[in-house]
Design a protein around this motif. Structure first.
Motif, PDB file in Angstrom:
ATOM      1  N   LEU A   1      33.708  -7.461  13.226  1.00 31.42           N
ATOM      2  CA  LEU A   1      33.988  -6.042  13.027  1.00 31.42           C
ATOM      3  C   LEU A   1      33.666  -5.270  14.284  1.00 31.42           C
ATOM      4  O   LEU A   1      33.041  -5.783  15.204  1.00 31.42           O
ATOM      5  N   ASP A   2      34.086  -4.012  14.305  1.00 31.32           N
ATOM      6  CA  ASP A   2      33.849  -3.212  15.492  1.00 31.32           C
ATOM      7  C   ASP A   2      33.399  -1.822  15.064  1.00 31.32           C
ATOM      8  O   ASP A   2      34.187  -1.041  14.542  1.00 31.32           O
ATOM      9  N   ILE A   3      32.121  -1.529  15.265  1.00 35.33           N
ATOM     10  CA  ILE A   3      31.600  -0.201  14.992  1.00 35.33           C
ATOM     11  C   ILE A   3      31.058   0.325  16.307  1.00 35.33           C
ATOM     12  O   ILE A   3      30.357  -0.393  17.014  1.00 35.33           O
ATOM     13  N   ASP A   4      31.389   1.564  16.651  1.00 34.72           N
ATOM     14  CA  ASP A   4      30.947   2.120  17.921  1.00 34.72           C
ATOM     15  C   ASP A   4      29.426   2.098  17.986  1.00 34.72           C
ATOM     16  O   ASP A   4      28.728   2.431  17.019  1.00 34.72           O
ATOM     17  N   VAL A   5      28.920   1.684  19.142  1.00 38.69           N
ATOM     18  CA  VAL A   5      27.474   1.502  19.294  1.00 38.69           C
ATOM     19  C   VAL A   5      26.723   2.827  19.135  1.00 38.69           C
ATOM     20  O   VAL A   5      25.552   2.851  18.778  1.00 38.69           O
ATOM     21  N   ARG A   6      27.413   3.950  19.343  1.00 41.99           N
ATOM     22  CA  ARG A   6      26.733   5.253  19.219  1.00 41.99           C
ATOM     23  C   ARG A   6      26.244   5.496  17.792  1.00 41.99           C
ATOM     24  O   ARG A   6      25.216   6.130  17.574  1.00 41.99           O
ATOM     25  N   HIS A   7      26.994   4.989  16.827  1.00 45.37           N
ATOM     26  CA  HIS A   7      26.561   5.150  15.440  1.00 45.37           C
ATOM     27  C   HIS A   7      25.278   4.368  15.198  1.00 45.37           C
ATOM     28  O   HIS A   7      24.366   4.837  14.514  1.00 45.37           O
ATOM     29  N   ILE A   8      25.237   3.155  15.747  1.00 44.22           N
ATOM     30  CA  ILE A   8      24.040   2.331  15.565  1.00 44.22           C
ATOM     31  C   ILE A   8      22.858   2.984  16.274  1.00 44.22           C
ATOM     32  O   ILE A   8      21.749   3.045  15.748  1.00 44.22           O
ATOM     33  N   MET A   9      23.123   3.512  17.468  1.00 43.39           N
ATOM     34  CA  MET A   9      22.064   4.199  18.221  1.00 43.39           C
ATOM     35  C   MET A   9      21.507   5.368  17.419  1.00 43.39           C
ATOM     36  O   MET A   9      20.308   5.603  17.391  1.00 43.39           O
ATOM     37  N   PHE A  10      22.418   6.088  16.773  1.00 42.03           N
ATOM     38  CA  PHE A  10      22.006   7.256  15.999  1.00 42.03           C
ATOM     39  C   PHE A  10      21.065   6.842  14.862  1.00 42.03           C
ATOM     40  O   PHE A  10      20.018   7.452  14.655  1.00 42.03           O
TER      41      PHE A  10
END
Lengths: 381, 84
Positions: free
Chosen positions: A290-299
């Motif tokens: 899958l591909d989730i933008d890393v900014r969401h994880i950072m948040f």
């Protein structure tokens, strides 16, 4: 010229990347400047505006791929016999910040001197793995007459694990309290409770305790396998003891990591835990294709480590620390929250989203937010 | 005894640990004015945290943290030290 843009807040990788591309196609200085101006504008346009519901966007970004993840839940994957929980269960475990990870594991990198030869790597691996007494013993016999435990050692296993008899005796002496440890002439180790009131039950208990007695290695590391990544050997371990492993001089203390977030926070600090959350979450998501933008994880990682301690997204973690009573009550165990709030006379200022939805008012988000800023005293409607 | 054991490795050399610098008292006001905030609004760093112990920080100190980031090369942010 580059620094000028960086100082104005354009990220360095963007600026440098653009300049490199521009030089490759031989743009003139004026053209590069034009491109950089355009970049700066585009970048500033992409800023998140105040009042944007980034939490909801993050939730959606995780939610949609998450539904696809559920289908292949509870799959185990990994190298050789090492099992690691992946997929949605791991993601839930991670964001709930559970202190008991279902499959604790470590990636242990070795000091340069030990990565070349297979032999060295195996030696370090045996140094890391926790060895218990029963692994070097072949027989535990209870001598009923003398009320003692007699242990025969397994010489072959001892040689494999590089352990001497003296070391075993020493480890038993410090590991078993209130026990007399002796070695008879024919190599049998005799364990005898030193308490006055000896009875058979005590001896049985002692035998079981002796089997689990720690001999050498790093505690809690139950299994190790050396594997080759690129051109160096890495040891994958099941079980986790970051402080113990990092203290070994054979281990590269700059790269070795554990998948237990709480342990990382305890040993390396809260910011290391933040990085670890991002790393682990990315690993799960990438593994599922899958591909989730890393900014969401950072948040999410920022949110979880904001208070200086690792807090999960649960009622005992960050959700339970929300200012508003109604917000807390709307998540889990509503009656408990409302009763407790009533007992102490808590006041709900209604300045966030969910409580305003409950009382049917406009929520302070997006276009609902500016009323906080603009004074509407003399305005005509 | 316990401290000796911890000194066996340097936590600041670990890849996961960012760079910490303690702000001088005279730098604090500038920071708070720049972002128009009070110290309470900063992210926290516990006294028990190994980093705070290692740097011997006191409650009220503010540290500047520069960490590597995938999106911007260096990510700068601050934490205020709290007891507990």
């Amino acid at each position: 010229m580059i620094d000028e843009y960086i100082n104005r807040g354009v990220p360095e990788p963007l600026v440098r990347g653009l300049v490199k591309e521009a030089e490759d196609v031989k743009l003139t200085k004026a053209e590069i400047k034009k491109a950089l101006d355009r970049l700066e504008n585009e970048y500033k346009d992409a800023y998140i505006s105040p009042g944007e519901a980034i939490g909801v966007i993050t939730a959606e970004s995780f939610g949609e791929p998450g539904t696809q993840m559920t289908l292949n839940t509870f799959h185990f994957a990994g190298v050789a016999e090492l099992n690691v929980t992946l997929g949605l269960p791991r993601l839930i475990e991670l964001f709930d910040a559970r202190s008991n990870v279902s499959t604790p594991a470590m990636e242990i990198y070795l000091d340069k001197a030990y990565t070349k030869e297979n032999k060295d790597v195996k030696k370090v691996a045996s140094l890391i793995k926790e060895t218990k007494f029963r692994e070097v013993a072949s027989e535990f016999v209870i001598n009923v007459l003398k009320l003692q435990v007699e242990v025969t050692l397994n010489k072959k296993n001892m040689a494999d694990l590089h352990i001497t008899e003296a070391k075993i005796l020493e480890a038993l002496q410090s590991g078993l309290k209130g026990v007399v440890v002796k070695q008879s002439k024919d190599g049998i180790i005799v364990l005898k409770p030193s308490s006055v009131e000896e009875d058979l039950k005590e001896v049985y208990k002692l035998r079981e305790k002796a089997k689990e007695c720690f001999i050498k290695g790093v505690k809690k590391i139950s299994y190790v396998i050396p594997i080759k990544i690129g051109n160096e050997f890495v040891i994958l371990a099941s079980g986790s003891n970051l402080a113990g492993v990092l203290s070994l001089k054979e281990v590269d203390a700059t790269r070795t990591i554990t998948n237990n977030i709480h342990e990382t926070a305890e040993v390396l600090g809260i910011d290391a835990a933040r990085e670890a959350i991002i790393y682990e979450a990315e690993k799960v998501i990438k593994n599922q294709g899958l591909d989730i933008d890393v900014r969401h994880i950072m948040f999410i990682a920022d949110l979880m480590t904001n208070t200086g301690k690792v807090k999960g997204i649960t009622r005992s973690g960050i959700t339970g620390e929300k200012e508003s009573v109604l917000a807390r009550a709307s998540f889990e165990t509503p009656i408990k929250h409302i009763i407790n709030a009533a007992l102490v006379g808590e006041i709900d200022p209604l300045d966030s989203v969910i409580e305003n939805v409950i009382v049917n008012q406009p929520i302070p988000l997006g276009t609902g937010l500016p009323s906080l800023v603009a004074k509407m005293k003399n305005a005509r409607i | 005894m316990v401290e000796k054991k911890e000194a066996a490795f340097n936590i600041f050399k670990h890849n996961l640990v960012p760079k910490y610098t303690k702000l001088k008292p005279e730098e604090l006001n500038g920071l708070f004015q720049q972002y128009n905030i009070s110290p309470k609004q900063l992210p926290k760093l516990c006294m028990k945290d190994p980093v705070a112990k290692e740097l011997e920080l006191q409650p009220g100190d503010v540290v500047k943290i520069i960490s590597k980031s995938q999106t911007v090369k260096e990510r700068v942010f601050y934490r205020v030290v709290i007891s507990g």
